[in-house]
Design a protein around this motif. Structure first.
Motif, PDB file in Angstrom:
ATOM      1  N   PRO A  30       0.806  -1.288  -0.034  1.00 20.24           N
ATOM      2  CA  PRO A  30       0.035  -0.029  -0.021  1.00 20.24           C
ATOM      3  C   PRO A  30       0.848   1.248  -0.071  1.00 20.24           C
ATOM      4  N   ASP A  31       2.016   1.188   0.001  1.00 18.60           N
ATOM      5  CA  ASP A  31       2.994   2.231  -0.127  1.00 18.60           C
ATOM      6  C   ASP A  31       4.396   1.853  -0.824  1.00 18.60           C
ATOM      7  N   ALA A  32       4.754   2.701  -1.711  1.00 21.14           N
ATOM      8  CA  ALA A  32       5.753   2.475  -2.646  1.00 21.14           C
ATOM      9  C   ALA A  32       7.166   2.233  -1.898  1.00 21.14           C
ATOM     10  N   LYS A  33       7.204   3.033  -0.925  1.00 20.00           N
ATOM     11  CA  LYS A  33       8.302   3.061   0.100  1.00 20.00           C
ATOM     12  C   LYS A  33       8.733   1.407   0.680  1.00 20.00           C
ATOM     13  N   GLN A  34       7.396   0.779   1.014  1.00 19.17           N
ATOM     14  CA  GLN A  34       7.598  -0.521   1.414  1.00 19.17           C
ATOM     15  C   GLN A  34       8.129  -1.526   0.291  1.00 19.17           C
ATOM     16  N   LEU A  35       7.887  -1.186  -1.010  1.00 22.86           N
ATOM     17  CA  LEU A  35       8.314  -1.981  -2.253  1.00 22.86           C
ATOM     18  C   LEU A  35       9.990  -1.846  -2.335  1.00 22.86           C
ATOM     19  N   LYS A  36      10.161  -0.553  -2.017  1.00 20.58           N
ATOM     20  CA  LYS A  36      11.719  -0.191  -2.048  1.00 20.58           C
ATOM     21  C   LYS A  36      12.379  -0.894  -0.895  1.00 20.58           C
ATOM     22  N   GLU A  37      11.660  -0.942   0.207  1.00 19.22           N
ATOM     23  CA  GLU A  37      12.388  -1.542   1.363  1.00 19.22           C
ATOM     24  C   GLU A  37      12.414  -3.054   0.983  1.00 19.22           C
ATOM     25  N   TRP A  38      11.779  -3.643   0.362  1.00 24.75           N
ATOM     26  CA  TRP A  38      11.624  -5.168  -0.125  1.00 24.75           C
ATOM     27  C   TRP A  38      12.550  -5.430  -0.907  1.00 24.75           C
ATOM     28  N   GLN A  39      12.955  -4.468  -2.074  1.00 22.46           N
ATOM     29  CA  GLN A  39      13.883  -4.375  -2.829  1.00 22.46           C
ATOM     30  C   GLN A  39      15.245  -4.403  -2.482  1.00 22.46           C
ATOM     31  N   LYS A  40      15.410  -3.562  -1.464  1.00 24.95           N
ATOM     32  CA  LYS A  40      16.820  -3.281  -0.699  1.00 24.95           C
ATOM     33  C   LYS A  40      17.177  -4.429  -0.130  1.00 24.95           C
ATOM     34  N   PHE A  41      16.182  -5.160   0.705  1.00 23.83           N
ATOM     35  CA  PHE A  41      16.436  -6.464   1.157  1.00 23.83           C
ATOM     36  C   PHE A  41      16.867  -7.542   0.371  1.00 23.83           C
ATOM     37  N   GLN A  42      16.198  -7.776  -0.858  1.00 26.50           N
ATOM     38  CA  GLN A  42      16.351  -8.566  -2.097  1.00 26.50           C
ATOM     39  C   GLN A  42      18.000  -8.191  -2.359  1.00 26.50           C
ATOM     40  N   GLU A  43      18.159  -7.121  -2.507  1.00 27.92           N
ATOM     41  CA  GLU A  43      19.731  -6.736  -2.971  1.00 27.92           C
ATOM     42  C   GLU A  43      20.735  -7.237  -2.079  1.00 27.92           C
ATOM     43  N   GLU A  44      20.391  -6.952  -0.689  1.00 29.53           N
ATOM     44  CA  GLU A  44      21.317  -7.351   0.510  1.00 29.53           C
ATOM     45  C   GLU A  44      21.245  -8.906   0.528  1.00 29.53           C
ATOM     46  N   ALA A  45      20.083  -9.690   0.289  1.00 28.67           N
ATOM     47  CA  ALA A  45      20.201 -11.271   0.221  1.00 28.67           C
ATOM     48  C   ALA A  45      20.813 -11.643  -0.637  1.00 28.67           C
ATOM     49  N   ALA A  46      21.018 -11.177  -1.936  1.00 30.24           N
ATOM     50  CA  ALA A  46      21.495 -11.584  -3.073  1.00 30.24           C
ATOM     51  C   ALA A  46      23.101 -11.559  -2.961  1.00 30.24           C
ATOM     52  N   LYS A  47      23.368 -10.448  -2.298  1.00 23.17           N
ATOM     53  CA  LYS A  47      24.922 -10.261  -1.908  1.00 23.17           C
ATOM     54  C   LYS A  47      25.213 -11.326  -0.877  1.00 23.17           C
ATOM     55  N   ARG A  48      24.399 -11.790   0.059  1.00 21.67           N
ATOM     56  CA  ARG A  48      24.841 -12.783   1.031  1.00 21.67           C
ATOM     57  C   ARG A  48      25.050 -14.028   0.286  1.00 21.67           C
ATOM     58  N   ASP A  49      24.116 -14.295  -0.631  1.00 22.19           N
ATOM     59  CA  ASP A  49      24.100 -15.691  -1.252  1.00 22.19           C
ATOM     60  C   ASP A  49      25.262 -15.943  -2.014  1.00 22.19           C
ATOM     61  N   HIS A  50      25.811 -14.744  -2.665  1.00 23.38           N
ATOM     62  CA  HIS A  50      27.026 -14.820  -3.576  1.00 23.38           C
ATOM     63  C   HIS A  50      28.364 -15.062  -2.652  1.00 23.38           C
ATOM     64  N   ARG A  51      28.189 -14.343  -1.538  1.00 21.91           N
ATOM     65  CA  ARG A  51      29.487 -14.655  -0.748  1.00 21.91           C
ATOM     66  C   ARG A  51      29.360 -16.045  -0.254  1.00 21.91           C
ATOM     67  N   LYS A  52      28.156 -16.684   0.118  1.00 25.07           N
ATOM     68  CA  LYS A  52      28.149 -18.131   0.325  1.00 25.07           C
ATOM     69  C   LYS A  52      28.692 -19.052  -0.495  1.00 25.07           C
ATOM     70  N   ILE A  53      28.126 -18.574  -1.869  1.00 28.58           N
ATOM     71  CA  ILE A  53      28.411 -19.714  -3.077  1.00 28.58           C
ATOM     72  C   ILE A  53      30.195 -19.494  -3.329  1.00 28.58           C
ATOM     73  N   GLY A  54      30.624 -18.368  -2.891  1.00 23.36           N
ATOM     74  CA  GLY A  54      32.118 -18.079  -3.008  1.00 23.36           C
ATOM     75  C   GLY A  54      32.862 -18.901  -2.017  1.00 23.36           C
ATOM     76  N   ARG A  55      32.395 -18.911  -0.698  1.00 18.10           N
ATOM     77  CA  ARG A  55      33.097 -19.731   0.340  1.00 18.10           C
ATOM     78  C   ARG A  55      33.027 -21.213   0.056  1.00 18.10           C
ATOM     79  N   VAL A  56      31.901 -21.531  -0.405  1.00 17.14           N
ATOM     80  CA  VAL A  56      31.702 -23.145  -0.699  1.00 17.14           C
ATOM     81  C   VAL A  56      32.764 -23.541  -1.936  1.00 17.14           C
ATOM     82  N   SER A  57      32.770 -22.595  -2.953  1.00 14.97           N
ATOM     83  CA  SER A  57      33.496 -23.117  -4.038  1.00 14.97           C
ATOM     84  C   SER A  57      34.942 -23.000  -3.758  1.00 14.97           C
ATOM     85  N   GLN A  58      35.621 -22.541  -2.498  1.00 11.66           N
ATOM     86  CA  GLN A  58      36.877 -22.293  -2.412  1.00 11.66           C
ATOM     87  C   GLN A  58      37.542 -23.561  -1.854  1.00 11.66           C
TER      88      GLN A  58
END
Length: 328
Positions: free
Chosen positions: A300-328
């Motif tokens: 019901p508020d565009a700001k809430q979608l932006k917060e959701w998108q920000k969380f998605q961006e941060e979650a994607a970065k965490r996933d990339h770091r996890k994948i990097g550690r596993v592959s090392q």
């Protein structure tokens, strides 16, 4: 703020790539409104004219809705007491007073922020008249019941866009723990992620139109006539509906079998994005027809979608770091 609104749970459950969502949004800026270029060079856009079944549904709806409205207007209103959560009692009239009117009588800000009502403990449309003495609670988006209603209404908006773009047969379109989806029979064809910006564009128009959600209790035989073009709706009516009547809801050209309730109008949704698609089977049965499923999220508020998108961006970065550690 993020945790208070439940967006942390929403983003975690959806597990959708922010980068993919933003990529689709970026691509849509370079396309005509409501159109996407497909792999074969054709352009996906809203059908013109719409499928004939849409006009047929509306004709039947308009006739039956006029009869219902006349019946309600003919009812003799009686004085009723409406008890609020704090114990305050508000006077009203049966078949005339609605939860929205009660909310507006307290403050317009409250009325605007309310997503849905609860009447005697059951969720209730804000514009549906109260029928007798009752308790009344007014729910905002931070309430889980309100979120489910909000996403259910958003699913109907997605369903409207799907009919207008694909012309397929809609099946089930429920809210889920975090967002919503709609299933559609597309007669051997498939949906692509390249379609998303076209659907988003159509939904944005639906939001701007502020289409009211209308409720109507209908006889089973009228519903069988209304949905005669859709074998899946006929199955639901014949196999699931065991009462002489059941309810349907309309927003704009979409009319669907639905228990409801819904938000007042499509303009209550301020932020909407299609998030992913997949294939599925009718009622999860592998031997049944294959369906196309499209997911979305809305707020019901565009700001809430932006917060959701920000969380998605941060979650994607965490996933990339996890994948990097596993592959090392």
């Amino acid at each position: 703020m993020l945790k208070k609104l439940g967006l942390f749970r929403i983003a975690k459950q959806l597990n959708i790539s922010f980068s993919r969502t933003m990529s689709m949004a970026s691509k849509s800026k370079n396309k005509d409104k409501g159109a996407d270029s497909l792999k074969d060079g054709t352009v996906l856009k809203e059908l013109s004219p719409w499928p004939e079944y849409i006009n047929d549904r509306i004709k039947l709806w308009d006739r039956l809705k006029a009869e219902y409205d006349a019946d309600v207007a003919a009812k003799t209103p009686e004085s009723i007491n409406i008890t609020l959560p704090d114990g305050k009692v508000v006077e009203g009239q049966s078949w005339r007073t609605t939860p929205y009117k009660v909310a507006a009588g307290i403050s317009q800000g409250l009325a605007d922020a309310t997503i849905i009502a609860k009447v005697n403990g059951a969720v209730w449309d804000l514009d549906r008249p109260l029928e007798g003495h009752c308790s009344l609670a007014l729910l905002k988006f931070d309430d889980e019941d309100a979120q489910q209603v909000f996403w259910h209404s958003s699913a109907h908006m997605l369903g409207e866009a799907m009919e207008r773009v694909y012309g397929g047969c809609l099946c089930y379109g429920p809210p889920i723990e975090s967002g919503f989806y709609y299933d559609m029979f597309y007669d051997g064809k498939s949906v692509s992620s390249e379609d998303f910006s076209c659907l988003d564009s159509v939904v944005k128009g639906i939001m701007k139109e502020k289409q009211p959600f209308e409720r109507l209790e209908m006889r089973k035989e009228d519903l069988l006539e209304m949905f005669k073009y859709n074998p899946f709706k006929l199955r639901i009516l014949q196999e699931k509906v065991t009462t002489p009547t059941t309810t349907a809801y309309r927003c704009g050209p979409l009319i669907d079998l639905c228990r409801g309730p819904h938000v007042r109008h499509t303009g209550k949704v301020k932020a909407f994005v299609v998030t992913k698609n997949s294939s599925t089977y009718w009622e999860g049965k592998a031997e049944a027809e294959s369906l196309q499923r499209i997911y979305g999220i809305s707020f019901p508020d565009a700001k809430q979608l932006k917060e959701w998108q920000k969380f998605q961006e941060e979650a994607a970065k965490r996933d990339h770091r996890k994948i990097g550690r596993v592959s090392q």
